[in-house]
Design a protein around this motif. Structure first.
Motif, PDB file in Angstrom:
ATOM      1  N   ALA A  99       0.836  -1.209   0.000  1.00  0.00           N
ATOM      2  CA  ALA A  99       0.000   0.000   0.000  1.00  0.00           C
ATOM      3  C   ALA A  99       0.867   1.254   0.000  1.00  0.00           C
ATOM      4  O   ALA A  99       0.605   2.205  -0.730  1.00  0.00           O
ATOM      5  CB  ALA A  99      -0.926  -0.004   1.209  1.00  0.00           C
ATOM      6  N   PHE A 100       1.917   1.252   0.810  1.00  0.00           N
ATOM      7  CA  PHE A 100       2.842   2.387   0.842  1.00  0.00           C
ATOM      8  C   PHE A 100       3.451   2.603  -0.536  1.00  0.00           C
ATOM      9  O   PHE A 100       3.463   3.717  -1.057  1.00  0.00           O
ATOM     10  CB  PHE A 100       3.939   2.154   1.877  1.00  0.00           C
ATOM     11  CG  PHE A 100       5.034   3.187   1.827  1.00  0.00           C
ATOM     12  CD1 PHE A 100       4.871   4.406   2.464  1.00  0.00           C
ATOM     13  CD2 PHE A 100       6.209   2.957   1.120  1.00  0.00           C
ATOM     14  CE1 PHE A 100       5.876   5.378   2.403  1.00  0.00           C
ATOM     15  CE2 PHE A 100       7.204   3.905   1.047  1.00  0.00           C
ATOM     16  CZ  PHE A 100       7.032   5.124   1.698  1.00  0.00           C
ATOM     17  N   ALA A 101       3.965   1.527  -1.137  1.00  0.00           N
ATOM     18  CA  ALA A 101       4.629   1.638  -2.437  1.00  0.00           C
ATOM     19  C   ALA A 101       3.635   2.053  -3.519  1.00  0.00           C
ATOM     20  O   ALA A 101       4.009   2.742  -4.469  1.00  0.00           O
ATOM     21  CB  ALA A 101       5.286   0.310  -2.816  1.00  0.00           C
ATOM     22  N   GLY A 102       2.376   1.666  -3.359  1.00  0.00           N
ATOM     23  CA  GLY A 102       1.356   2.041  -4.341  1.00  0.00           C
ATOM     24  C   GLY A 102       1.208   3.532  -4.515  1.00  0.00           C
ATOM     25  O   GLY A 102       0.797   3.997  -5.575  1.00  0.00           O
ATOM     26  N   ASN A 103       1.569   4.295  -3.506  1.00  0.00           N
ATOM     27  CA  ASN A 103       1.525   5.747  -3.603  1.00  0.00           C
ATOM     28  C   ASN A 103       2.595   6.308  -4.519  1.00  0.00           C
ATOM     29  O   ASN A 103       2.520   7.448  -4.945  1.00  0.00           O
ATOM     30  CB  ASN A 103       1.670   6.384  -2.216  1.00  0.00           C
ATOM     31  CG  ASN A 103       0.494   6.074  -1.324  1.00  0.00           C
ATOM     32  OD1 ASN A 103      -0.653   6.034  -1.765  1.00  0.00           O
ATOM     33  ND2 ASN A 103       0.760   5.841  -0.053  1.00  0.00           N
ATOM     34  N   TYR A 104       3.620   5.504  -4.818  1.00  0.00           N
ATOM     35  CA  TYR A 104       4.753   5.976  -5.599  1.00  0.00           C
ATOM     36  C   TYR A 104       4.857   5.318  -6.963  1.00  0.00           C
ATOM     37  O   TYR A 104       5.559   5.810  -7.841  1.00  0.00           O
ATOM     38  CB  TYR A 104       6.066   5.716  -4.831  1.00  0.00           C
ATOM     39  CG  TYR A 104       6.101   6.497  -3.551  1.00  0.00           C
ATOM     40  CD1 TYR A 104       6.513   7.814  -3.547  1.00  0.00           C
ATOM     41  CD2 TYR A 104       5.698   5.918  -2.356  1.00  0.00           C
ATOM     42  CE1 TYR A 104       6.506   8.561  -2.370  1.00  0.00           C
ATOM     43  CE2 TYR A 104       5.700   6.651  -1.171  1.00  0.00           C
ATOM     44  CZ  TYR A 104       6.117   7.963  -1.205  1.00  0.00           C
ATOM     45  OH  TYR A 104       6.113   8.678  -0.032  1.00  0.00           O
TER      46      TYR A 104
END
Length: 108
Positions: A99-104
């Motif tokens: 989820a964190f990486a999905g922001n980038y």
């Protein structure tokens, strides 16, 4: 009579020397960012700059973290799980990291 296992790779690994360099945060960041942009490990990026052989693609791209028992307790509390249910904790952590990486990421 059985033949002994081939230990040649292990013997070479034992003979290898790990070197550490005290460099500024900016220099270290430059290597980490450049390596990440090229899908390489930081050590392979260093090898590339030094014109040494390196792996073009990571064999096992993964993130690592060392967790203590206290960390599992905190994560279990966060997720409402039993601290001994490490497989489920690992799964939930993996979801949070995705989820964190999905922001980038621009593509999944």
């Amino acid at each position: 009579m059985t033949t002994p296992p081939d230990w040649s790779k292990e013997e070479k690994a034992v003979q290898a020397v790990q070197m550490a360099f005290d460099l500024s945060n900016d220099i270290q960041r430059a290597f980490r960012v450049s390596a990440a942009l090229q899908d390489m490990s930081t050590s392979d990026m260093v090898r590339k700059v030094l014109q040494l052989p390196y792996q073009k693609n990571r064999a096992r791209p993964r993130l690592t973290i060392t967790l203590k028992d206290e960390d599992f307790e905190l994560l279990a509390e966060k997720y409402g799980l039993d601290p001994l249910d490490r497989a489920t904790i690992r799964h939930r952590v993996s979801e949070d990291l995705r989820a964190f990486a999905g922001n980038y990421l621009t593509e999944s």
